[in-house]
Structure formats: C-alpha cells, structure tokens
Write a protein that holds these residues in place. Sequence first.
Motif, PDB file in Angstrom:
ATOM      1  N   VAL A  14      47.443  34.095  50.781  1.00 45.80           N
ATOM      2  CA  VAL A  14      46.122  34.240  51.391  1.00 45.80           C
ATOM      3  C   VAL A  14      45.388  35.418  50.754  1.00 45.80           C
ATOM      4  CG1 VAL A  14      44.898  34.739  53.538  1.00 45.80           C
ATOM      5  CG2 VAL A  14      46.803  33.150  53.558  1.00 45.80           C
ATOM      6  N   GLY A  15      46.113  36.495  50.461  1.00 46.85           N
ATOM      7  CA  GLY A  15      45.510  37.648  49.794  1.00 46.85           C
ATOM      8  C   GLY A  15      44.982  37.297  48.412  1.00 46.85           C
ATOM      9  N   ILE A  16      45.745  36.502  47.677  1.00 47.54           N
ATOM     10  CA  ILE A  16      45.302  36.070  46.343  1.00 47.54           C
ATOM     11  C   ILE A  16      44.051  35.206  46.463  1.00 47.54           C
ATOM     12  CG2 ILE A  16      45.905  34.558  44.400  1.00 47.54           C
ATOM     13  CD1 ILE A  16      48.772  35.665  44.630  1.00 47.54           C
ATOM     14  N   LEU A  17      44.039  34.315  47.452  1.00 45.02           N
ATOM     15  CA  LEU A  17      42.873  33.466  47.675  1.00 45.02           C
ATOM     16  C   LEU A  17      41.642  34.315  47.998  1.00 45.02           C
ATOM     17  CD1 LEU A  17      41.753  30.588  47.981  1.00 45.02           C
ATOM     18  CD2 LEU A  17      42.521  30.636  50.363  1.00 45.02           C
ATOM     19  N   ALA A  18      41.809  35.314  48.869  1.00 43.29           N
ATOM     20  CA  ALA A  18      40.701  36.202  49.217  1.00 43.29           C
ATOM     21  C   ALA A  18      40.189  36.936  47.978  1.00 43.29           C
ATOM     22  CB  ALA A  18      41.147  37.197  50.288  1.00 43.29           C
ATOM     23  N   GLN A  20      40.248  35.966  44.918  1.00 45.53           N
ATOM     24  CA  GLN A  20      39.517  35.049  44.042  1.00 45.53           C
ATOM     25  C   GLN A  20      38.065  34.901  44.505  1.00 45.53           C
ATOM     26  OE1 GLN A  20      41.998  31.563  44.204  1.00 45.53           O
ATOM     27  NE2 GLN A  20      43.352  32.293  42.583  1.00 45.53           N
ATOM     28  N   TYR A  21      37.848  34.844  45.806  1.00 46.27           N
ATOM     29  CA  TYR A  21      36.482  34.772  46.320  1.00 46.27           C
ATOM     30  C   TYR A  21      35.708  36.044  45.968  1.00 46.27           C
ATOM     31  CZ  TYR A  21      37.206  30.557  49.111  1.00 46.27           C
ATOM     32  OH  TYR A  21      37.453  29.276  49.515  1.00 46.27           O
ATOM     33  N   LEU A  22      36.337  37.196  46.202  1.00 45.70           N
ATOM     34  CA  LEU A  22      35.672  38.473  45.945  1.00 45.70           C
ATOM     35  C   LEU A  22      35.318  38.652  44.482  1.00 45.70           C
ATOM     36  CD1 LEU A  22      37.799  40.775  48.266  1.00 45.70           C
ATOM     37  CD2 LEU A  22      35.429  40.055  48.610  1.00 45.70           C
ATOM     38  N   GLU A  23      36.225  38.255  43.586  1.00 42.33           N
ATOM     39  CA  GLU A  23      35.971  38.402  42.155  1.00 42.33           C
ATOM     40  C   GLU A  23      34.789  37.552  41.690  1.00 42.33           C
ATOM     41  OE1 GLU A  23      39.816  37.529  40.509  1.00 42.33           O
ATOM     42  OE2 GLU A  23      40.417  39.645  40.533  1.00 42.33           O
ATOM     43  N   LYS A  24      34.505  36.469  42.412  1.00 43.95           N
ATOM     44  CA  LYS A  24      33.363  35.611  42.085  1.00 43.95           C
ATOM     45  C   LYS A  24      32.086  36.078  42.769  1.00 43.95           C
ATOM     46  CE  LYS A  24      36.244  31.534  41.438  1.00 43.95           C
ATOM     47  NZ  LYS A  24      36.676  30.249  42.018  1.00 43.95           N
ATOM     48  N   GLY A  25      32.194  37.171  43.541  1.00 44.23           N
ATOM     49  CA  GLY A  25      31.020  37.670  44.240  1.00 44.23           C
ATOM     50  C   GLY A  25      30.680  36.856  45.473  1.00 44.23           C
ATOM     51  N   LEU A  26      31.661  36.117  45.999  1.00 44.94           N
ATOM     52  CA  LEU A  26      31.433  35.287  47.174  1.00 44.94           C
ATOM     53  C   LEU A  26      32.031  35.946  48.411  1.00 44.94           C
ATOM     54  CD1 LEU A  26      32.485  31.863  45.599  1.00 44.94           C
ATOM     55  CD2 LEU A  26      30.154  32.709  45.937  1.00 44.94           C
ATOM     56  N   VAL A  28      34.408  36.045  51.488  1.00 51.43           N
ATOM     57  CA  VAL A  28      35.690  35.425  51.819  1.00 51.43           C
ATOM     58  C   VAL A  28      35.473  34.599  53.076  1.00 51.43           C
ATOM     59  CG1 VAL A  28      38.093  35.852  52.454  1.00 51.43           C
ATOM     60  CG2 VAL A  28      36.968  37.345  50.795  1.00 51.43           C
ATOM     61  N   PRO A  29      35.902  33.315  53.066  1.00 55.75           N
ATOM     62  CA  PRO A  29      35.713  32.488  54.268  1.00 55.75           C
ATOM     63  C   PRO A  29      36.353  33.133  55.495  1.00 55.75           C
ATOM     64  CG  PRO A  29      36.442  31.137  52.432  1.00 55.75           C
ATOM     65  CD  PRO A  29      36.537  32.574  51.985  1.00 55.75           C
ATOM     66  N   ASP A  30      35.721  32.905  56.620  1.00 57.36           N
ATOM     67  CA  ASP A  30      36.133  33.511  57.877  1.00 57.36           C
ATOM     68  C   ASP A  30      37.613  33.297  58.176  1.00 57.36           C
ATOM     69  OD1 ASP A  30      35.283  35.004  60.146  1.00 57.36           O
ATOM     70  OD2 ASP A  30      35.412  33.177  61.345  1.00 57.36           O
ATOM     71  N   HIS A  31      38.105  32.069  58.020  1.00 55.28           N
ATOM     72  CA  HIS A  31      39.497  31.785  58.382  1.00 55.28           C
ATOM     73  C   HIS A  31      40.490  32.516  57.480  1.00 55.28           C
ATOM     74  CE1 HIS A  31      38.920  28.815  55.166  1.00 55.28           C
ATOM     75  NE2 HIS A  31      40.235  28.799  55.050  1.00 55.28           N
ATOM     76  N   VAL A  32      40.126  32.721  56.212  1.00 52.72           N
ATOM     77  CA  VAL A  32      41.011  33.436  55.279  1.00 52.72           C
ATOM     78  C   VAL A  32      41.053  34.914  55.649  1.00 52.72           C
ATOM     79  CG1 VAL A  32      41.358  34.116  52.859  1.00 52.72           C
ATOM     80  CG2 VAL A  32      40.614  31.785  53.410  1.00 52.72           C
ATOM     81  N   PHE A  33      39.881  35.502  55.834  1.00 56.48           N
ATOM     82  CA  PHE A  33      39.803  36.923  56.158  1.00 56.48           C
ATOM     83  C   PHE A  33      40.481  37.218  57.491  1.00 56.48           C
ATOM     84  CE2 PHE A  33      37.256  40.775  57.377  1.00 56.48           C
ATOM     85  CZ  PHE A  33      37.760  41.590  56.380  1.00 56.48           C
ATOM     86  N   THR A  34      40.245  36.353  58.475  1.00 56.29           N
ATOM     87  CA  THR A  34      40.839  36.548  59.796  1.00 56.29           C
ATOM     88  C   THR A  34      42.360  36.496  59.721  1.00 56.29           C
ATOM     89  OG1 THR A  34      38.887  35.620  60.854  1.00 56.29           O
ATOM     90  CG2 THR A  34      40.887  35.676  62.172  1.00 56.29           C
ATOM     91  N   ARG A  35      42.896  35.575  58.949  1.00 59.57           N
ATOM     92  CA  ARG A  35      44.353  35.451  58.836  1.00 59.57           C
ATOM     93  C   ARG A  35      44.969  36.710  58.225  1.00 59.57           C
ATOM     94  NH1 ARG A  35      47.445  30.194  56.494  1.00 59.57           N
ATOM     95  NH2 ARG A  35      49.544  30.881  56.997  1.00 59.57           N
ATOM     96  N   VAL A  36      44.336  37.235  57.197  1.00 55.84           N
ATOM     97  CA  VAL A  36      44.832  38.469  56.578  1.00 55.84           C
ATOM     98  C   VAL A  36      44.802  39.615  57.588  1.00 55.84           C
ATOM     99  CG1 VAL A  36      44.365  40.223  54.814  1.00 55.84           C
ATOM    100  CG2 VAL A  36      44.216  37.807  54.216  1.00 55.84           C
ATOM    101  N   MET A  37      43.680  39.770  58.281  1.00 57.86           N
ATOM    102  CA  MET A  37      43.543  40.870  59.244  1.00 57.86           C
ATOM    103  C   MET A  37      44.529  40.745  60.396  1.00 57.86           C
ATOM    104  SD  MET A  37      41.410  43.079  58.162  1.00 57.86           S
ATOM    105  CE  MET A  37      41.241  44.034  59.640  1.00 57.86           C
TER     106      MET A  37
END
Length: 187
Positions: A14-18, A20-26, A28-37
């Motif tokens: 999930v951290g790697i997925l997050a 990838q979003y950040l590196e593209k300037g996007l 992070v989808p809510d469900h991904v960020f929430t799971r990490v937190m």
Amino acid sequence: MHSGDVNKALVHDVGILAKQYLEKGLLVPDHVFTRVMMTELDKMRSQPWLLDGFPRTLGQAEALDRICELDLVISLNIPFETLKDRLSARWIHPASGRVYNMEFNPPHIHGIDDVTGEPLIQREDDKPEAVAARLRKYKDAAKPVIELYKSRGILHSFSGTETNKIWPYVYTLVSSKIPPLQAEEAN
C-alpha cells in the motif's frame, strides 16, 4: 507466512502504491491513504500522538472514529492565496528529499542544492495551477470533517497568515489540554 509478515507485506504494498500516486503529482486515493494511516495508528494505541493533515475527508474521520476518540482538533484558516503562494514556492532536491522554500528557506544559489550543487526541481503538484486545484479539492472534502468536529465541540479554529502570530494561540490551547511531559531524573 505469519500473520505479522502478511500485514507488513500489505502495508509495504500500500505504501508503494501511495508513493506512485505522489510521484505523479496525484492525490493518494482516500482508501489507500486511510489504510496506511490506520495501520500506523493501530501500532500506537497506547501512546499519545498528534496528527497533521489527517483526517481530511469524512471517510477518513469515520475510520479514525473506529479506533479512537479525539481530544482536540485544530483548524488553521489561512487565505487561499497565501497557501497557494507558499506551496508554489517549494522546490526539492530529488536525490535527498531536501526541501527549499524560495521565500523563507531559499538555497544559497537560486535553483541549486546547497549540499550537492545539483539542480532543484519543482514537483508537478507544487506548480501554481496544481496547488490551486488541490486546495479547492481539499476545501470541498474537508468542510464536512470540520463540521463534524465542530458539532462535537472539539474543534478550535485559528485564522491568520503568519506562523509566528498564530502559533502562540495554538501553543496556549494545546498546553491547556495536554499536560507537559516531565523529564525523568537520572539516577
């Protein structure tokens, strides 16, 4: 694999997925960020902690409600243009992650990292147009969160444009809610 190993692998993925979003300037989808937190906060259930920038959406606030009860929420009301200008002035050294702000923490030589002499870059999500779009999305998503905590009586709002003018009020509030930590005396 043990369950602990499975959880570590999931958090890593999930951290790697997050990232990838950040590196593209996007965002992070809510469900991904929430799971990490939630995974990280679950590790700290017995300790006091402070969150900065979370929860930002009602879904995140609801997930947080399932694991704890908040004592205090602080909202800083800073004008849109001030935020846009500050965030747009941020430049980074990609290899090290060093961050510069052209207004209050500029490099010694414009556009050059102080340590390596390599060029600095501005992330796509720090460019003025992207910052403006992010701020609009944030405001829309955060409004129900602010209302939720306001209705619970735990929201405290501060307005201004300068940290050194807002901080004393925030510090006084936090100090009144959280007892100071006492250093343990050496034997």
